[in-house]
Design a protein around this motif. Structure first.
Motif, PDB file in Angstrom:
ATOM      1  N   GLN A 115       0.807  -1.218   0.000  1.00  0.00           N
ATOM      2  CA  GLN A 115       0.000   0.000   0.000  1.00  0.00           C
ATOM      3  C   GLN A 115       0.836   1.262   0.000  1.00  0.00           C
ATOM      4  O   GLN A 115       0.307   2.348  -0.248  1.00  0.00           O
ATOM      5  CB  GLN A 115      -0.935   0.000   1.206  1.00  0.00           C
ATOM      6  CG  GLN A 115      -2.010  -1.073   1.131  1.00  0.00           C
ATOM      7  CD  GLN A 115      -2.897  -0.901  -0.076  1.00  0.00           C
ATOM      8  OE1 GLN A 115      -3.488   0.143  -0.282  1.00  0.00           O
ATOM      9  NE2 GLN A 115      -3.000  -1.947  -0.897  1.00  0.00           N
ATOM     10  N   GLY A 116       2.108   1.123   0.292  1.00  0.00           N
ATOM     11  CA  GLY A 116       3.001   2.266   0.234  1.00  0.00           C
ATOM     12  C   GLY A 116       3.231   2.911   1.585  1.00  0.00           C
ATOM     13  O   GLY A 116       2.422   2.805   2.503  1.00  0.00           O
ATOM     14  N   THR A 117       4.369   3.580   1.684  1.00  0.00           N
ATOM     15  CA  THR A 117       4.702   4.357   2.881  1.00  0.00           C
ATOM     16  C   THR A 117       5.232   5.708   2.436  1.00  0.00           C
ATOM     17  O   THR A 117       6.027   5.795   1.494  1.00  0.00           O
ATOM     18  CB  THR A 117       5.723   3.602   3.762  1.00  0.00           C
ATOM     19  OG1 THR A 117       5.942   4.335   4.974  1.00  0.00           O
ATOM     20  CG2 THR A 117       7.050   3.381   3.053  1.00  0.00           C
ATOM     21  N   GLN A 118       4.774   6.751   3.101  1.00  0.00           N
ATOM     22  CA  GLN A 118       5.130   8.119   2.693  1.00  0.00           C
ATOM     23  C   GLN A 118       6.514   8.498   3.215  1.00  0.00           C
ATOM     24  O   GLN A 118       6.813   8.318   4.402  1.00  0.00           O
ATOM     25  CB  GLN A 118       4.097   9.110   3.239  1.00  0.00           C
ATOM     26  CG  GLN A 118       4.424  10.563   2.961  1.00  0.00           C
ATOM     27  CD  GLN A 118       4.270  10.942   1.498  1.00  0.00           C
ATOM     28  OE1 GLN A 118       3.296  10.578   0.855  1.00  0.00           O
ATOM     29  NE2 GLN A 118       5.256  11.664   0.959  1.00  0.00           N
ATOM     30  N   VAL A 119       7.316   9.016   2.328  1.00  0.00           N
ATOM     31  CA  VAL A 119       8.615   9.585   2.688  1.00  0.00           C
ATOM     32  C   VAL A 119       8.582  11.059   2.311  1.00  0.00           C
ATOM     33  O   VAL A 119       8.316  11.400   1.150  1.00  0.00           O
ATOM     34  CB  VAL A 119       9.766   8.869   1.958  1.00  0.00           C
ATOM     35  CG1 VAL A 119      11.081   9.614   2.170  1.00  0.00           C
ATOM     36  CG2 VAL A 119       9.884   7.427   2.437  1.00  0.00           C
ATOM     37  N   THR A 120       8.842  11.907   3.279  1.00  0.00           N
ATOM     38  CA  THR A 120       8.865  13.339   3.043  1.00  0.00           C
ATOM     39  C   THR A 120      10.204  13.888   3.490  1.00  0.00           C
ATOM     40  O   THR A 120      10.610  13.682   4.642  1.00  0.00           O
ATOM     41  CB  THR A 120       7.734  14.048   3.793  1.00  0.00           C
ATOM     42  OG1 THR A 120       6.481  13.487   3.408  1.00  0.00           O
ATOM     43  CG2 THR A 120       7.736  15.535   3.487  1.00  0.00           C
ATOM     44  N   VAL A 121      10.880  14.571   2.578  1.00  0.00           N
ATOM     45  CA  VAL A 121      12.189  15.142   2.871  1.00  0.00           C
ATOM     46  C   VAL A 121      12.066  16.657   2.824  1.00  0.00           C
ATOM     47  O   VAL A 121      11.737  17.226   1.773  1.00  0.00           O
ATOM     48  CB  VAL A 121      13.248  14.651   1.874  1.00  0.00           C
ATOM     49  CG1 VAL A 121      14.631  15.170   2.269  1.00  0.00           C
ATOM     50  CG2 VAL A 121      13.257  13.126   1.805  1.00  0.00           C
ATOM     51  N   SER A 122      12.341  17.285   3.928  1.00  0.00           N
ATOM     52  CA  SER A 122      12.230  18.739   4.000  1.00  0.00           C
ATOM     53  C   SER A 122      13.569  19.387   3.658  1.00  0.00           C
ATOM     54  O   SER A 122      14.631  18.835   3.924  1.00  0.00           O
ATOM     55  CB  SER A 122      11.794  19.161   5.395  1.00  0.00           C
ATOM     56  OG  SER A 122      12.764  18.791   6.352  1.00  0.00           O
TER      57      SER A 122
END
Length: 125
Positions: free
Chosen positions: A117-124
């Motif tokens: 289902q996916g996993t969110q990766v957020t890079v600031s």
């Protein structure tokens, strides 16, 4: 039926690291080829990395040695270690399993039979 569950995503600053995991149930991953893809908003799903049943691996051109794929068949899990993360790495990361297809074909979505289902990766920045 195979279920794949990704974990390990989150928010990280640019230059940081994350380790993603993908654990399978319903079938042993032994003998499978495993892949990681990602999809950013408004963009096509993009190949990140794949590993064969024998441990051979390939990476997308953008990775440039920042990511490492590995697997532990005893734990029915495949991993993606991501270092030196950039804001452009922000996406939902998906793992996928295949019991067919050669190494080069694993760059495409075609040989994969099961997706997480996916996993969110957020890079600031």
């Amino acid at each position: 039926q195979v279920q794949l569950v990704e974990s390990g995503g989150g928010l990280v600053e640019a230059g940081g690291s994350l380790s993603l995991s993908c654990t399978a149930s319903g079938r042993t991953l032994s003998g499978s080829q495993m892949g990681w893809f990602r999809q950013a908003p408004g963009k096509e799903r993009e190949f990140v990395s794949a590993i064969t049943s024998s441990g051979a691996n390939i990476y997308g051109d953008f990775v440039k040695r920042r990511f490492t794929i590995s697997r532990d068949n005893d734990k029915n899990t495949v991993y993606l270690r991501m270092n030196s993360l950039k804001p452009e790495d922000t996406a939902v990361y998906y793992c996928a399993a295949s019991w067919r297809g050669g190494l080069l074909l694993l760059r495409t979505r075609d040989p994969y039979d099961y997706w997480g289902q996916g996993t969110q990766v957020t890079v600031s920045s």
